[in-house]
Design an enzyme around this catalytic site. Structure first.
Site, PDB file in Angstrom:
ATOM      1  CE  LYS A  17      -3.804   0.142   1.871  1.00  0.00           C
ATOM      2  NZ  LYS A  17      -5.321   0.561   2.066  1.00  0.00           N
ATOM      3  CG  ASP A  62     -12.427   4.616   5.426  1.00  0.00           C
ATOM      4  OD1 ASP A  62     -13.724   4.629   5.123  1.00  0.00           O
ATOM      5  OD2 ASP A  62     -11.690   4.530   4.553  1.00  0.00           O
TER       6      ASP A  62
END
Ligand SMILES: *[C@@H]1O[C@H](CO)[C@@H](O)[C@H](O)[C@H]1NC(C)=O
Ligand SMILES: *[C@@H]1O[C@H](CO)[C@@H](O)[C@H](O)[C@H]1NC(C)=O
Ligand SMILES: *[C@@H]1O[C@H](CO)[C@@H](O)[C@H](O)[C@H]1NC(C)=O
Ligand SMILES: *[C@@H]1O[C@H](CO)[C@@H](O)[C@H](O)[C@H]1NC(C)=O
Ligand SMILES: *[C@@H]1O[C@H](CO)[C@@H](O)[C@H](O)[C@H]1NC(C)=O
Ligand SMILES: *[C@@H]1O[C@H](CO)[C@@H](O)[C@H](O)[C@H]1NC(C)=O
Ligand SMILES: *[C@@H]1O[C@H](CO)[C@@H](O)[C@H](O)[C@H]1NC(C)=O
Ligand SMILES: CC(=O)N[C@H]1CO[C@H](CO)[C@@H](O)[C@@H]1O
Length: 768
Positions: A483, A578
């Site tokens: 990522k 999130d």
């Protein structure tokens, strides 16, 4: 009839005979003995008393009590903790004078429990609560309890047991951990009430204080969050002239829970037996974060789970120049106190009260009197209201104030002595830095480039809120996900590395594992998940059929457990901020693993409460977070509720279109109120499910998406609700109940600023 059959019948009869013997008995009297191999079982079959072996040496036999229906070792009480019997010759008897005696073969006494009174007809009984009681049962006399195991706890507190002091008889019930998982003898971790003038529950490691609960304030302990009212258990603190103790009651029999002092984890763990995984699940533990570590920030230092963790109170500055080398040195006053004339107090809110070893209390004084009392003695450094429930009483502290922690739930205000001139000083921040070398594997940029084929587009797995994600293969063949954190965070490389090291320490079977990072380009290296993410399945017309109800339920429970770990068990108290279907990855056995946790924190936004920048995804965000930037564990609970509805219905909350509603929550709420919640269920799920289980999940999801955060259950309550069959409270109106008309209003009156890269993740939502 042939001999074989006859033998068979005899064996069956013998088995029946013995099984009735071992299951049917819950008492022994002076004329019966309990020998090794036989057990007492409480009348409802919940608890069993008998002999067990522990660990490696099957030869060591102990007398103990355990949950009968839990198949793994789960001893809750042990008689001869440090004196095992070497063979199976142990016998427990009640002797004529009413004493419990545990004998071994040689006739030597291994353990005794004696009552002060002599008994005429002593009877030992194992109660359904797990309490082993010795009573004198004489016709016409009331049955007094001569002795009970609940008064002599080992490492476990069960529902109904008291921890603390009976002042009338001078009994102080303490817990001490098992020395090792296979040795019930006393470890060095203990927990008990310290009878300071202002009493406190203290956990000790040997002779060193390790953790304090923080003094009873009339409602709860100042260092622990007040238990939210729930239907599963009730927590009570009793503090009066007769006793000072802690007690909890389980309100439902269908759950098997216990509080255990655990040497291995150095904590008090509230664990629940999880029938599905056949394991004990920890759903709360103390100490719960690094700031609970006793005296971590020294005197007048306060601790906050952030970096750096230690700060000085207003009016104080770090004691030592080189605080880097010693973080517990604490803080000193900017200006010495004047003593009496010229001194005043500054009121501090949101603090766990300091160590009460040198304290003084008066139960009837009011705050003004308390202030005067403190002012008149130069050694008095602070005062507070003793009992906030009655708004009365006075507690004052002598000597330096130690073991302060920032807590959101503090009910008492602490008034700290200052020279009057100091009240205007700025809040000085401790100079401390987390400088221990964090262990985290670092990957070179060229290794990552090679692994991902130079970040080639076909290696791209997706685009997350914080940047793109690539699949990679290391030279040894191991598959990874990379990522790349494209958002600038203004954070230095060292902080980045430390932060990643902290979140990499969070390990749980329902969290994606962080393998390392590449600090040159701020990239995180994760384990690769072959089965993509949950949204890939539940929102796809064909792939949804790969997830039947039992798999979905397994996924729901896994997500819930992962969140409990983030919220409570881990030392960091992470709020995800999130949570959504695309952040729930699936391993090759379709076990859910939450990803992207701790990233909001990495971006330096994690100090609970208010934030300028909103990180989250429209459709999953709790109203108080989306509109006011207020986030807490309860905003994650909201997102979980939305996710739950999506898993059940196979529909996205965002973009959900229905004649009357523009979101799934509103739709679910209406169906619920109209008494037809089953219409919400994905047709494929409906074919494969236990209807009551799905309906229960809908009920739970509606509790999670309630408008007011305080009404939403905690994630640990959610886990309890998912794994039991107790009745649930009715949900109140959900948040984001936007019907089509008002939705229009909202989107025109708010400015959606910078929907980051993927258009779904918001960075700011600003009402005009
Ligand atoms: C109980 O055990 C003691 C000691 O082994 C023995 O003397 C006694 O006879 C036993 N009583 C019964 C009823 O078995
Ligand atoms: C068990 O064995 C040990 C070592 O042989 C001995 O010291 C101890 O006294 C024995 N304990 C009992 C209860 O017989
Ligand atoms: C019962 O056991 C206690 C403790 O071992 C002992 O002091 C007492 O003498 C015993 N009584 C009888 C009658 O054996
Ligand atoms: C103690 O904690 C460790 C680590 O969390 C866990 O593996 C172990 O099972 C716990 N022991 C008990 C008795 O609960
Ligand atoms: C506690 O405070 C009350 C009210 O000020 C006072 O009457 C009483 O004497 C105090 N008790 C002690 C032990 O100081
Ligand atoms: C102040 O309090 C301390 C601690 O209780 C005590 O030792 C000392 O005598 C007190 N001083 C005065 C002047 O009362
Ligand atoms: C829309 O809501 C009305 C009542 O508010 C109801 O009568 C109607 O059936 C709903 N329409 C649909 C498609 O559910
Ligand atoms: C449902 C599903 O797609 N399962 C797959 C998960 O990943 C493993 C390993 O790659 C596959 O064998 C499964 O078929």
């Amino acid at each position: 009839m042939d001999i074989g059959f006859l033998m068979f019948v005899i064996i069956i009869l013998l088995l029946l005979f013995f099984s009735t013997f071992s299951c049917g008995i819950d008492i022994i009297t002076a004329s019966t003995n309990l020998s090794d191999g036989r057990t007492l079982v409480s009348s409802d079959g919940r608890f069993e008393l008998g002999f067990f072996s522990s660990g490696s040496s099957a030869k060591s036999r102990y007398l103990g009590i355990w949950f009968k229906n839990v198949p793994v070792q789960n001893v809750v009480w042990v008689a001869n903790r440090c004196d095992p019997i070497n063979d199976t010759s142990g016998v427990l008897m009640v002797n004529n004078t009413g004493n419990l005696v545990l004998l071994s073969q040689s006739g030597s006494v291994v353990w005794t429990a004696s009552s002060k009174k002599e008994a005429e007809n002593p009877v030992l009984q194992l109660l359904d609560s797990g309490n082993l009681i010795l009573q004198d049962r004489v016709a016409g006399k009331s049955e007094t309890i001569l002795w009970q195991s609940f008064d002599y706890p080992t490492d476990t507190l069960l529902s109904g047991m008291k921890l603390g002091c009976d002042l009338r008889i001078g009994l102080n019930r303490r817990l001490s951990a098992w020395k090792a998982p296979d040795d019930p003898c006393h470890g060095d971790l203990t927990l008990g009430l310290e009878l300071y003038n202002y009493p406190d529950f203290v956990m000790w490691k040997g002779k060193t204080k390790y953790f304090r609960e923080g003094g009873f304030d009339g409602i709860g302990m100042s260092g622990l969050p007040a238990p939210e009212p729930n239907q599963f258990f009730t927590i009570n603190f009793i503090s009066n002239e007769e006793e000072i103790c802690f007690i909890y009651y389980l309100n439902t029999k269908s759950l098997i829970t216990r509080l255990v002092l655990n040497q291995t984890s150095s904590s008090l763990q509230y664990t629940m037996w999880d029938e599905a995984t056949k394991t004990w699940t920890v759903y709360a533990q103390f100490p719960s974060d690094d700031c609970d570590q006793y005296g971590k920030c020294g005197s007048y230092g306060t601790c906050l789970s952030a970096l750096p963790p230690c700060q000085c109170l207003k009016g104080f500055a770090p004691k030592s120049e080189e605080q880097n080398s010693d973080r517990s040195k604490g803080c000193v006053r900017n200006n010495p106190i004047a003593c009496q004339k010229g001194d005043g107090f500054i009121k501090f809110e949101g603090l766990k009260l300091p160590d009460t070893e040198h304290s003084w209390v008066n139960r009837s004084m009011v705050l003004n009197e308390c202030r005067a009392k403190c002012l008149e003695n130069c050694s008095c450094m602070a005062y507070t209201t003793l009992d906030v429930k009655q708004n009365r009483g006075c507690a004052i502290w002598f000597d330096d104030l130690l073991d302060l922690k920032k807590v959101q739930f503090a009910r008492q205000h602490l008034y700290i002595r200052m020279v009057a001139a100091d009240s205007g000083t700025e809040n000085s921040r401790g100079e401390e830095r987390q400088n221990e070398d964090m262990e985290i594997p670092l990957f070179e940029l060229d290794v990552i480039s090679k692994a991902t084929n130079n970040f080639f587009s076909s290696n791209k797995l997706g685009q997350g809120g914080f940047g793109p994600v690539y699949k990679g293969t290391l030279p040894d063949g191991k598959e990874i996900a990379v990522k790349s954190l494209s958002r600038s965070s203004g954070q230095g490389l060292v902080e980045f590395k430390n932060e990643v090291a902290l979140i990499a320490k969070l390990q749980h079977r329902n969290l994606v594992k962080i393998l390392g990072c590449c600090i040159e380009k701020k990239m995180l290296i994760y384990e690769y998940m072959p089965n993509k993410s949950l949204d890939f399945f539940i929102f796809d017309d064909t792939r949804r059929n790969l997830l039947d109800w039992s798999r979905r339920f397994h996924i729901i429970c896994g997500i819930a457990r992962g969140l409990v770990y983030l919220h409570q068990d881990s030392r960091l108290r992470i709020i995800h901020r999130d949570l959504k279907a695309s952040n729930v990855l699936l391993d090759n056995e379709m076990n859910p693993k939450i990803s992207d946790f701790g990233l909001a924190r990495t971006f330096g936004e994690e100090s609970e409460g208010n934030t300028e920048r909103v990180v989250g995804t429209y459709g999953y965000m709790a109203p108080e977070y989306a509109f006011d930037g207020q986030f807490s564990v309860k905003s994650d609970v909201f997102s979980f509720g939305v996710l739950l509805l999506e898993i059940i219905s196979g529909k996205k909350n965002r973009g959900f279109y229905h004649l009357n509603h523009s979101n799934l929550i509103g739709h679910a709420w209406r169906l619920w109120k109209e008494g037809k919640p089953s219409e919400l269920i994905d047709s494929f799920v409906l074919e494969s499910c236990t209807l009551s289980e799905v309906l229960r999940c809908i009920h739970i999801s509606l509790l999670c998406v309630q408008q007011h955060p305080e009404n939403r259950p905690s994630m640990s309550s959610v886990v309890l609700m998912l794994s039991s069959e107790t009745t649930l409270v009715q949900p109140k109106e959900p948040g984001f109940l936007i019907d089509k008309k008002s939705h229009e209003t909202i989107s025109s009156s708010t400015k959606l600023e910078s929907s980051s890269i993927n258009g779904l993740t918001l960075s700011k939502l600003e009402p005009r």
